[in-house]
Design an enzyme around this catalytic site. Structure first.
Site, PDB file in Angstrom:
ATOM      1  N   THR B 185       0.865  -1.178   0.000  1.00 40.02           N
ATOM      2  CA  THR B 185       0.000   0.000   0.000  1.00 40.02           C
ATOM      3  C   THR B 185       0.903   1.229   0.000  1.00 40.02           C
ATOM      4  OG1 THR B 185      -0.037   0.087   2.400  1.00 40.02           O
ATOM      5  CG2 THR B 185      -1.756  -1.204   1.348  1.00 40.02           C
ATOM      6  N   GLU B 331      -5.573  -3.352  -1.833  1.00 40.76           N
ATOM      7  CA  GLU B 331      -6.094  -4.525  -1.126  1.00 40.76           C
ATOM      8  C   GLU B 331      -7.154  -5.278  -1.920  1.00 40.76           C
ATOM      9  OE1 GLU B 331      -5.625  -1.522   0.066  1.00 40.76           O
ATOM     10  OE2 GLU B 331      -4.933  -1.527   2.144  1.00 40.76           O
ATOM     11  N   LYS B 440     -15.913  17.715   9.460  1.00 41.89           N
ATOM     12  CA  LYS B 440     -17.108  17.842  10.299  1.00 41.89           C
ATOM     13  C   LYS B 440     -17.193  19.274  10.798  1.00 41.89           C
ATOM     14  CE  LYS B 440     -20.031  15.123  13.224  1.00 41.89           C
ATOM     15  NZ  LYS B 440     -20.168  13.891  14.010  1.00 41.89           N
ATOM     16  N   TRP B 445     -21.458  16.834   8.318  1.00 39.08           N
ATOM     17  CA  TRP B 445     -20.372  16.309   7.493  1.00 39.08           C
ATOM     18  C   TRP B 445     -20.276  17.061   6.170  1.00 39.08           C
ATOM     19  CZ3 TRP B 445     -16.957  13.553   9.825  1.00 39.08           C
ATOM     20  CH2 TRP B 445     -17.324  12.698  10.873  1.00 39.08           C
TER      21      TRP B 445
END
Lengths: 542, 542
Positions: B185, B331, B440, B445
Site C-alpha cells: 500500500t 487490497e 465535520k 459532514w
C-alpha cells in the site's frame, strides 16, 4: 508461498446473490406452455429460490449431494430449480424430455433422482415409465391446473410446495468443487452417460461466455434462451444472465418459428442461442413473412451442429442479423470455442470471411484445444492436417458418472472429443466430422459436414445430411439425403453434382441423392445419422 | 457430492499459455526510457519468459515461494518478469519507484526480496540505500547501456542473463492459491503494508475486468497501460491483455501528456487506464494543441481518485472520448466497481447522467460491497446514508503480509476500506471521502471530494484539494488549495464562493482559498492531503 486473499468459493449461490444484489430489477419473462406471458424480477426469483430451498430440505428431505431431477421446458420455475437445488448443496439434474422411454428410464435410475419436478404437459411421458423408476419419491408438478389428474404417485403442486415456506433461508457455504448440476449425453452411441458439473466449472464457464470475444453479453442485453434447459443447462445462460445483468426470455414449449419471432419482437430480444435447425426455421419463416419492424436482435449464437454458410449469409443480408458459430459438447459445459472475425480478417473478401465464420473458432480462456493425428502426433496449426480434437480446461469432465471407463481420456489428461478437426494458423478450429461420420472413399477422406454445408447453400435445399454407404469400387461413397424448399421444383442429381463441382473435387461429390420430407433428428435437434443409416440399411432410402 | 470436472488451476501460467496459443501474433509495443520504440509479439514474450524462468532457477537460485523485486517502468521486460517470476512459483514484487528512500528500504527489507530487477534510469535511487538492503543478492539491470556504471554490487545485465538460457522450460504445476504477486500500500497512513495476490485472484480479477459491463476489452483493442506496473500490477492489465487478445502499449517513463498523446495517435490505441491527474494533463494539452486526426481512443478507465465531472464532460464534448470511473484499492487487486450507465438511465438529462458516471459504480461479479453506518447497522441503498464501505470477494485480501493485525477486517470477514460511501438504489456506490478526510463542521459532514470535483469544473481551476482546518466556532472548516489554469486571470474567493453556491449549502462552502503552483501528490498521483496538512500546520498555506 500461500497468498493472503479471501477464500471466496465460486458457486451458483455466489451468482444468485450477485444477480439479486446488483440486478434485482432485471426481468425474467416466460411464455408458458399455455401461451400466457409471465414476468417477474430477479429479486422475485431470489425470494422464491429461498422458499424452494426450505421446501427441498424440510418438506422433501433433500440433503446435500442428493440428485434432484427436472423434466421441464424453459421457464422461470425451472430457473428457480437451478439455483434452489444447487444452493442447498444438492445436484440439479435436468432430464432430456426428447429421449425414448427406455433411455429416460435408464437415466433416472442411473442418476438415482429422488424427486422429479415435471411440467404438466410432460407428465404423460413419465406416467408411462413411472412404475420402473426405482428411486423417485416425489413428483412435483409445474404449471399444472388446480384439478390436474395424473397416475403418478406422491405428487405435489409446485406452488403449493412453495406457498407454505418462508423466504428466510441461510445458504450453506459450499465447496466449489462439489457438483451443482448434471446432464446426460444424448447417447447417439451406446447408453447415455452422466456428466457432473461443479459449482466452479459452472461459474467459470458462465463468466467466460460473457466476455466480448465470446458471447459479449451485458446489462443492455435481453437474451432469448431457445436452447432447452435440459440440454447442457441451456449452455449456461440461466447462470450468465445474472452475472451480466441481462434480461432472460424463456419460451417453454413455444418453439415454433412464428412463436419465437413473436417473442423476439415483443421482448426486444438482442441476443439468442439455438441449434441451426431452429434458426433455419426462423429464417425461412421470416423470408416468407418479413417482420414489419426491424428486430432488435443483433446476434444469434449457434452450436450443436455446423452453421451453414448460406444461413449466415442470408440472415445478415436479408435482416442484418449476425450468426455466430460456437462449439461445445455436454462434456465441456458446453462452450469451448467461438468463431468471430478479427482485425487480421478485415482485408478478406466476403466469401473468405464467411469461410472463417463457419468454422467452430478459437478456444475461450479456460480451455485448451489440440488436434492429434492418427499417428499419435500433434497436428500442426495449418488449417489442413486433420486429426482428433482433444480438449482440456476448467469446465471439461475428467470422468463420466459411475464409470471407470477411461477410453475418452488421453494418458496426459485431455478429453477425446471424437470430432475430426483442423486448426488454422489463427487458432480457428474446424470440425470436419464426427470420427464415425467421416467417409473414406478410395483411400481419401471426405467430410460429410462440408458437403452438407455446401448443399444447404443451394436455393432449393432446406436440409441435407450426408452419410457413407458401402461401395464395391471405393469401399465407401457419400449418399446425400435432402429436403427441398419447394418440392414442385425439380432439383436433379445432375444439377446438384454440377452445383458442388465448384467447391469439391470429383471423388468427393455424392452421385446419389434421396429426397425426404424431413431429416431424422436426435433429441437435441442434430441430424440423426444413426437413424439415417438404419433407414438406408432397411432399404428405405431411395 | 464431488463433481467430475478436471482440476485446472487458474494461474498466471494458464494466462501466458493461452495468450501464446491463441494470440501469439498480438503485439507488445514499448516506448523505452530513451524514447526508442520496441515491438514484438506475444510469442516472442513467451519464449523469453521461458529463458527467464531458466535464468531465475538455474543462474540466480530462485526457488518457489521466494520474493523477487522489480524497480521498473512499464515495458516489455517488466511484462516478462510478471510471467517468468510467478511461472516458476516465485512471487513478483513490483516496488513503487516514487516512495521515499526510507519507505523503499523498509519495503525491500520487509518483503525480503532476493533479487531486484532495476531500470538503468532508476539505479541512482537504489544506489543510495543499497547498503541498507539486507536480503538482496543480485541486481539485474534493465535497459542499461553496455558500459553502464553503478555502485550496486552483484549486477548482471538482463540481456546477458537471458542470452545464455534455453527457450525450453517445463512450467511447474502450481497451486492457484499460492502467491504470484505482491504490492505494498502507498502508506499514506503509517508504514506501507504488503499485499500478497494469489494466482487465482489475479486470474479471476483479469477475467472479470474484460467483461462488457466492466472494461469491455476484446481482441479488437489496443490498450495503453499508463497505470504503472508498480502500482497494483497496472490494475491487472498485463494479465488481461493476454486473455482478451488486446495489443499492449507500454510508455515506460514517457509519461508527459505530449508523449502519451503521441502514443495514442501512433499506435491507434482504443482504450487506456490512468489516474485523473494524467487525464487532466492529456485533456488540457489536447485543448491547447488539438490533434489533427480524431484519436482511435474510445474510452479511458480512471481510478485512484474521483474523476471530476467537468473532465468527463470536456473530453466527451471536445474529443468524443468517454471517461469511465472505476474504483479499487491495493487490497482489492485493485478493481471492485465501475460506473457505466444502464438502460434505466436513458431518460435522464445529460447532467443527471454525469452525476451517475462520476460515481464509483456497481460491483463486479466476484466481489460484494456494503455500507456500515457508524452505529454498526447495514446502510440502506438509498444513495444518501453514509457509512464505511466494506468489501469481500475473490480478489480481496484477508490479511496483510507479516501482520496479525485484524483491525482492517470485520468479524464476519469483510475488508474495511476506510472510505465513506453511499450506495444508491441501482447499486451505484459513491465515495464521499476517506474517513480521515471527511470534514465535520458545526456537527455536519462535508465531503472534500464533492467540493474538489465542483471546484475543478471551474474553467480557470486545474486542480483543487480540500482539507479540514481547525475553526473556533465550527470546530472544523474546509480550506481549498487550488491551482489555476491561467494565473494571470484573477479568480477570487468571492467568485468561487458564488460559483459553489449553486451546488452546496452555505455551511459546506469553503471561505478560505490558497493558490499553489502544484498540489502535492502521493507516489501514485493522488492529492497528498497529509502533506497539505503539514504545509498548513507549518503556516506555509496562505
Amino acid at each position: 508461498m500461500e497468498s493472503l486473499m479471501m477464500n471466496y468459493p465460486l458457486t451458483t449461490t455466489t451468482i444468485l446473490e450477485y444477480g439479486n444484489s446488483v440486478y434485482h430489477y432485471k426481468k425474467i419473462i416466460t411464455y408458458l406452455p399455455d401461451g400466457e406471458r409471465h414476468e417477474y424480477f430477479f429479486s422475485d426469483m431470489y425470494k422464491r429460490c429461498k422458499k424452494l430451498a426450505n421446501a427441498l430440505t424440510q418438506k422433501l428431505g433433500i440433503k446435500s449431494g442428493d440428485i434432484v431431477g427436472t423434466f421441464a421446458w424453459n421457464h422461470y420455475a425451472h430457473v428457480e430449480l437451478y439455483y434452489g437445488i444447487s444452493g442447498i448443496g444438492a445436484v440439479c439434474h435436468p432430464i432430456n424430455i426428447r429421449l425414448s422411454s427406455s433411455q429416460t428410464e435408464y437415466i433416472v435410475n442411473n442418476s438415482e433422482d429422488r424427486v422429479i419436478f415435471v411440467d404438466a404437459t410432460l407428465v404423460p411421458l413419465l406416467e408411462k415409465i413411472a412404475p420402473l423408476l426405482e428411486t423417485v419419491e416425489y413428483y412435483v408438478l409445474l404449471n399444472a391446473p388446480k384439478d390436474f389428474k395424473t397416475t403418478l404417485q406422491n405428487t405435489i403442486q409446485y406452488e403449493d410446495l412453495l406457498a407454505e415456506q418462508s423466504e428466510e433461508y441461510q445458504w450453506p457455504i459450499l465447496n466449489e468443487n462439489d457438483a451443482c448440476g448434471m446432464c446426460y449425453t444424448s447417447g447417439t452411441t451406446g447408453l447415455p452417460k452422466g456428466v457432473l458439473y461443479s459449482h466452479r466449472s459452472t461459474y467459470l464457464h458462465a463468466t467466460n461466455i460473457i466476455t466480448p470475444n465470446a458471447g459479449n453479453f451485458s446489462n443492455e442485453d435481453t437474451l432469448l434462451l431457445i436452447v432447452p434447459q435440459f440440454h447442457v443447462m441451456a449452455w449456461g445462460f440461466p447462470y450468465l444472465c445474472l452475472l451480466s445483468g441481462s434480461n432472460m426470455v424463456l419460451p417453454s414449449s413455444n418453439l415454433q418459428p412464428e412463436a419465437l419471432i413473436n417473442m423476439l419482437q415483443a421482448e426486444k430480444v438482442t441476443k439468442a442461442n439455438g441449434v441451426p435447425t431452429i434458426w433455419l426455421g426462423i429464417y425461412h419463416t421470416m423470408k416468407e413473412n418479413p417482420p414489419k419492424e426491424k428486430l432488435a436482435l443483433k446476434e444469434y449464437l449457434v452450436g450443436g451442429s455446423a452453421l451453414p454458410k448460406s444461413l449466415i449469409e442470408g440472415f445478415e443480408k436479408d435482416f442484418g442479423i449476425k450468426g455466430v458459430q460456437a462449439w461445445g459438447m455436454t462434456e465441456t459445459s458446453p462452450l469451448g470455442t467461438v468463431s468471430r472475425l478479427q482485425l487480421q480478417h478485415n482485408h478478406l473478401s466476403n466469401n473468405e470471411k464467411l469461410d472463417i465464420r463457419a468454422k467452430q473458432g478459437f478456444a475461450f480462456p479456460g480451455v485448451e484445444i489440440r488436434i492429434m493425428t492418427d499417428e499419435g502426433t500433434l497436428a500442426p496449426s495449418d488449417g489442413n492436417t486433420m486429426g482428433e480434437l482433444q480438449i482440456k480446461g476448467a469446465w471439461v469432465i475428467n470422468s463420466y458418472f459411475k464409470t471407470n471407463n477411461l477410453d475418452s481420456f488421453t494418458a496426459d489428461g485431455w478429453f477425446k472429443t471424437g470430432d475430426v478437426s483442423t486448426i488454422d494458423p489463427d487458432g480457428y478450429m474446424e470440425i470436419k466430422d464426427r470420427t464415425k461420420d467421416l467417409i473414406k472413399s478410395g483411400g481419401e477422406w471426405i467430410s460429410s459436414v462440408a458437403l452438407e454445408s455446401a448443399l444447404m447453400a443451394h436455393p432449393n435445399i432446406r436440409e441435407a445430411a450426408v452419410i457413407a454407404v458401402p461401395d464395391q469400387k471405393w469401399v465407401e461413397k457419400p449418399l446425400a439425403s435432402i429436403v427441398l424448399v419447394n418440392k414442385e421444383k425439380n432439383t436433379t442429381a445432375a444439377e446438384l453434382i454440377a452445383f458442388l463441382d465448384r467447391e469439391f473435387v470429383k471423388y468427393q461429390i455424392p452421385k446419389d441423392y434421396v429426397y425426404l420430407d424431413e431429416i431424422p433428428k436426435t433429441s437435441v435437434g442434430k441430424f440423426d445419422k444413426k437413424e439415417i443409416r438404419i433407414l438406408f440399411s432397411e432399404g428405405k432410402l431411395k
